[in-house]
Enzyme design. Structure first.
Site, mmCIF file in Angstrom:
data_model
loop_
_atom_site.group_PDB
_atom_site.id
_atom_site.type_symbol
_atom_site.label_atom_id
_atom_site.label_comp_id
_atom_site.label_asym_id
_atom_site.label_seq_id
_atom_site.Cartn_x
_atom_site.Cartn_y
_atom_site.Cartn_z
ATOM 1 C CD GLU A 83 -12.891 30.522 -4.122
ATOM 2 O OE1 GLU A 83 -13.342 31.496 -3.460
ATOM 3 O OE2 GLU A 83 -11.863 29.909 -3.834
ATOM 4 C CB CYS A 137 -12.578 32.940 0.093
ATOM 5 S SG CYS A 137 -12.313 31.199 -0.333
ATOM 6 C CD GLU A 196 -13.445 38.028 1.073
ATOM 7 O OE1 GLU A 196 -13.482 36.788 1.149
ATOM 8 O OE2 GLU A 196 -13.150 38.632 0.025
#
Length: 512
Positions: free
Chosen positions: A282, A316, A413
């Site tokens: 993940e 996330c 990110e």
């Protein structure tokens, strides 16, 4: 382990006068650096240590063991013995489920301590831990415990009178390596641990070195509730040392990792070059939020800001790229400004705080660098955009506009409380809006705000994402599979799908 104790009345009085936070700090100070292997705490082989900082002050709050290759070897060997010779894989499902429920009860009885510990260690607002991470983790643990009695193979139908039988079994995969992140340390350790244990696996946990403390507390409780020795092993250490050794280990059958895409790639490579172990990854996200003109702007603005403030944007699935229909863009920005005005920044352990610090000085500087690069390329700051002065790793809530699709703020990110807002034309088709959202190497989560059901269904079908949340989402069930597409990961966590990743299928063709 050394545990705090009082031996006289004066010492007991001093402890009684301490606040829960003071008592916790004293416990952390007195706890010996150690790893949990085969049911006992022991110093790591090298006796090396890692200091753990309070993100709100930058001061050291604890020292933990810096395990590496030799400690991972010992932990994996203990987990392998427990799997091969121990009682855990041989317990009936209801007994494993009962132990997982006992662990949930033990955590719940200490919920205040866990909330304070997580807030201190990771910097999160204690209200968000108390009302979010803790209950979500407990629900996941109890729900997953139920799968210990429900995992099953399958017998296909066959014509009457046909001799023999074909069927398949599900068996535990073996030793699981669980490598968990610093942005939700308690929740991620608990979810991965519950999933592996429900499937009868034994585990080696490597928590993130920036926030390892809740994993150590969970290790204590696993021993106390009676989970057999060697079933749960915990090795704190640096990712480049302990994490790498776990990913490369030839006697580990599966690695479940949550973290960056770059590290996920290295884990997949290590799995391929060692023993072709299974991986569940993940990874990162750069989640889009699409706000259409018919959306509830008050709700959507508050939800967008609340999510980017949650864990100081270190989440996330956080919706950091906001695409809004041009006719309502200014109105949405006004509401987002107002919502950011309501954020209360401070140490996570303070009850009034709604957004705590970032995890480290390095993470904060990286966010500032991405913003600086984007401003130099033409982006514009509407508010925030910089670190907050003073001690700790605080960052101002930020809104950027005039953002180009090729800027770092659009591509990377950022893991900070930063939103970039882009307007799309009022007559843009669903395909055109989806193309904006899908213009990313990531595909973890996407959010849609619209009242028109046709628009909603069109966007759900067009978005390249492992998860789509519409108008704030439904019940928040922990049973839905969670994971990403593209470079956001491989495999799914939660519920039946998540547990089945930790099993192998054995087909049987039985003749007469």
């Amino acid at each position: 382990m050394t545990n705090p104790a009082t031996h006289d009345g004066a010492a007991a009085s001093r402890v009684d006068a301490e606040s829960p936070l003071q008592q916790l700090r004293r416990q952390l100070h007195r706890r010996d650096p150690a790893v949990l292997i085969d049911g006992g705490w022991r110093p790591c082989v090298s006796a090396d240590t890692i200091t753990v900082d309070d993100p709100a002050t930058g001061q050291v709050i604890a020292t933990v063991a810096a395990g590496a290759d030799a400690d991972i070897d010992l932990a994996v060997a203990a987990a392998r013995r427990a799997f091969r010779d121990g009682p855990w894989p041989r317990l009936p499902g209801w007994r494993r489920a009962a132990l997982l429920h006992a662990l949930a009860d033990a955590i719940e009885a200490r919920a205040g301590t866990f909330a304070l510990l997580e807030s201190l260690d990771a910097g999160h607002a204690i209200g968000s831990v108390r009302n979010g991470d803790l209950p979500l983790g407990l629900r996941a643990l109890r729900d997953t415990a139920g799968w210990a009695t429900k995992l099953a193979g399958e017998v296909p139908m066959r014509p009457a009178g046909q001799p023999g039988m074909d069927y398949f079994l599900r068996e535990p995969i073996g030793v699981a390596g669980l490598i968990t992140p610093w942005n939700a340390p308690f929740l991620m350790v608990l979810q991965k641990l519950a999933t592996a244990l429900a499937a009868s696996c034994t585990v080696v946990v490597k928590p993130a070195e920036l926030a390892p403390l809740s994993a150590l507390w969970l290790g204590d409780l696993c021993r106390q509730v009676g989970i057999p020795d060697g079933v749960v092993n915990i090795v704190t250490g640096r990712g480049a040392d302990a994490g790498r050794a776990l990913a490369e280990h030839p006697d580990v059958n599966i690695v479940s990792f949550t973290g960056s895409t770059a590290v996920g790639r290295s884990i997949m490579a290590a799995a391929a070059h060692s023993n072709l172990k299974r991986v569940v990854l993940e990874l990162g996200g750069k989640s889009p939020v699409m706000v259409f003109a018919d959306a509830d702007l008050d709700r959507s603005a508050k939800a967008i800001v609340d999510e980017i403030a949650f864990k100081c944007g270190q989440y996330c699935a956080a919706g950091s790229r906001v695409f809004v229909q041009r006719s309502v863009c200014d109105a949405l920005l006004v509401r987002m400004h107002a919502a950011m005005d309501g954020i209360r920044i401070g140490p996570g352990v303070e009850e009034t705080t709604t957004m705590g610090p970032m995890i480290s000085a390095g993470q904060r500087q990286r966010a500032a660098d991405i913003i600086g690069h984007s401003l130099a390329a033409g982006a514009r700051v509407l508010r925030g955009g910089q670190a907050r002065a003073g001690s700790g790793y605080f960052f101002e809530p930020t809104i950027l506009t005039d953002v180009g699709a090729d800027m770092r703020i659009s591509r990377e990110e950022i893991f900070a409380p930063v939103l970039n807002v882009t307007a799309f034309d009022d007559d843009a088709s669903p395909e055109a809006v989806a193309a904006l959202a899908n213009d990313s190497r990531y595909g973890l989560s996407a959010k849609v705000w619209a009242r028109d059901i046709g628009t909603v269904h069109a966007m759900v079908g067009l978005l390249e994402s492992g998860q789509v949340i519409v108008n704030g989402g439904g019940s928040g069930a922990v049973t839905l599979p969670f994971g990403g597409v593209k470079q956001s990961g491989y495999g799914r966590e939660n519920g039946q799908v998540g547990v089945e990743h930790f099993t192998e299928i054995k087909a049987v063709r039985l003749g007469c």
